[in-house]
Design a protein around this motif. Structure first.
Motif, short mmCIF file in Angstrom:
data_model
loop_
_atom_site.label_atom_id
_atom_site.label_comp_id
_atom_site.label_asym_id
_atom_site.label_seq_id
_atom_site.Cartn_x
_atom_site.Cartn_y
_atom_site.Cartn_z
N ALA A 1 36.88 58.43 28.86
CA ALA A 1 38.02 57.95 28.08
C ALA A 1 37.56 57.33 26.77
O ALA A 1 36.45 56.81 26.67
N ASP A 2 38.44 57.40 25.79
CA ASP A 2 38.20 56.73 24.51
C ASP A 2 38.90 55.37 24.46
O ASP A 2 38.52 54.50 23.67
N ALA A 3 39.94 55.22 25.29
CA ALA A 3 40.74 54.00 25.25
C ALA A 3 41.45 53.79 26.58
O ALA A 3 41.56 54.72 27.39
N ILE A 4 41.93 52.57 26.76
CA ILE A 4 42.78 52.24 27.91
C ILE A 4 44.03 51.58 27.34
O ILE A 4 43.94 50.58 26.63
N ILE A 5 45.18 52.16 27.63
CA ILE A 5 46.45 51.63 27.12
C ILE A 5 47.27 51.04 28.26
O ILE A 5 47.00 51.31 29.44
N GLY A 6 48.25 50.24 27.90
CA GLY A 6 49.15 49.66 28.90
C GLY A 6 48.46 48.75 29.89
O GLY A 6 48.85 48.68 31.05
N VAL A 7 47.44 48.03 29.45
CA VAL A 7 46.66 47.19 30.36
C VAL A 7 47.51 46.02 30.87
O VAL A 7 48.22 45.37 30.11
N ARG A 8 47.42 45.79 32.16
CA ARG A 8 48.13 44.70 32.83
C ARG A 8 47.16 43.99 33.76
O ARG A 8 46.13 44.54 34.16
N PHE A 9 47.54 42.79 34.15
CA PHE A 9 46.76 42.01 35.10
C PHE A 9 47.65 41.58 36.24
O PHE A 9 48.84 41.32 36.06
N GLY A 10 47.06 41.51 37.42
CA GLY A 10 47.77 41.00 38.59
C GLY A 10 46.84 40.07 39.34
O GLY A 10 45.61 40.15 39.22
N THR A 11 47.41 39.19 40.09
CA THR A 11 46.61 38.30 40.91
C THR A 11 47.31 38.11 42.24
O THR A 11 48.54 38.15 42.32
N THR A 12 46.52 37.95 43.27
CA THR A 12 47.07 37.71 44.59
C THR A 12 46.11 36.85 45.38
O THR A 12 44.90 36.86 45.14
N GLN A 13 46.66 36.10 46.30
CA GLN A 13 45.83 35.31 47.19
C GLN A 13 45.57 36.15 48.43
O GLN A 13 46.50 36.54 49.14
N ILE A 14 44.29 36.46 48.67
CA ILE A 14 43.92 37.30 49.81
C ILE A 14 43.99 36.49 51.10
O ILE A 14 44.51 36.93 52.11
N MET A 15 43.41 35.30 51.04
CA MET A 15 43.48 34.35 52.15
C MET A 15 43.29 32.97 51.55
O MET A 15 43.04 32.84 50.35
N GLN A 16 43.43 31.95 52.34
CA GLN A 16 43.30 30.58 51.83
C GLN A 16 41.98 30.41 51.07
O GLN A 16 40.92 30.64 51.63
N GLY A 17 42.07 30.08 49.79
CA GLY A 17 40.88 29.82 49.00
C GLY A 17 40.25 31.03 48.35
O GLY A 17 39.24 30.91 47.67
N SER B 1 38.33 41.84 41.10
CA SER B 1 37.32 40.87 41.48
C SER B 1 37.98 39.83 42.38
O SER B 1 39.03 39.29 42.03
N ALA B 2 37.39 39.59 43.52
CA ALA B 2 37.89 38.56 44.43
C ALA B 2 36.92 37.39 44.39
O ALA B 2 35.71 37.57 44.50
N ARG B 3 37.44 36.21 44.22
CA ARG B 3 36.61 35.01 44.12
C ARG B 3 37.07 33.97 45.12
O ARG B 3 38.26 33.77 45.34
N ALA B 4 36.08 33.30 45.69
CA ALA B 4 36.36 32.21 46.63
C ALA B 4 36.11 30.88 45.94
O ALA B 4 35.23 30.76 45.09
N ARG B 5 36.88 29.90 46.33
CA ARG B 5 36.66 28.54 45.80
C ARG B 5 35.38 27.99 46.39
O ARG B 5 34.90 28.43 47.43
N HIS B 6 34.83 27.00 45.72
CA HIS B 6 33.58 26.36 46.13
C HIS B 6 33.90 24.93 46.56
O HIS B 6 34.64 24.22 45.88
N LEU B 7 33.35 24.50 47.69
CA LEU B 7 33.67 23.17 48.23
C LEU B 7 33.43 22.07 47.21
O LEU B 7 34.27 21.19 47.02
N GLY B 8 32.30 22.11 46.52
CA GLY B 8 32.00 21.09 45.52
C GLY B 8 33.02 21.08 44.40
O GLY B 8 33.46 20.02 43.94
N LYS B 9 33.41 22.28 43.96
CA LYS B 9 34.41 22.38 42.90
C LYS B 9 35.78 21.94 43.41
O LYS B 9 36.59 21.40 42.65
N ASP B 10 36.08 22.19 44.69
CA ASP B 10 37.34 21.74 45.28
C ASP B 10 37.45 20.22 45.23
O ASP B 10 38.52 19.68 44.96
N ILE B 11 36.35 19.55 45.50
CA ILE B 11 36.36 18.09 45.48
C ILE B 11 36.64 17.60 44.06
O ILE B 11 37.49 16.72 43.85
N LEU B 12 35.95 18.18 43.07
CA LEU B 12 36.19 17.80 41.68
C LEU B 12 37.63 18.10 41.27
O LEU B 12 38.28 17.30 40.60
#
Length: 108
Positions: A74-90, A25-36
């Motif tokens: 599938a019955d299950a998912i094992i070895g679950v990991r998370f990663g995060t990266t900045q795609i572009m500013q914000g 999931s890629a999410r962008a910041r919101h101007l109003g939330k940036d101000i807060l």
């Protein structure tokens, strides 16, 4: 669907490895939330607006990973990991990934 960060499930035997599953999931910041957030940065403390944004992205990534595992029956998912990266500013991407498996209860 059992989901775990470890590579086994106590009480179960892995009968088949179906492959890697992922969701993102890629999410962008919101101007109003940036101000807060900027104001909160001055006085200190948790930036609740960003915590909520990243939490929502993480849940959506998990849901997408589960959906992919269900397509593989599938019955299950094992070895679950998370990663995060900045795609572009914000804009940040959260990635959830693991191994989809078939399992059966161990006989005692």
């Amino acid at each position: 669907m059992i989901i775990t960060t470890i590579d086994f499930i106590p009480g179960y035997e892995i009968t088949e490895i179906l492959g890697i599953v992922k969701g993102s999931s890629a999410r962008a910041r919101h101007l109003g939330k940036d101000i807060l957030a900027s104001l909160r940065n001055i006085v200190g403390g948790e930036v609740v607006e960003y915590t909520k944004l990243i939490g929502e992205a993480r849940e959506q990534a998990i849901d997408r990973m589960i959906k992919e595992a269900k397509r593989l029956n599938a019955d299950a998912i094992i070895g679950v990991r998370f990663g995060t990266t900045q795609i572009m500013q914000g804009i940040a991407e959260i990635l959830a990934y693991g191994t989809a498996v078939k399992i059966k209860k161990k006989e005692v």
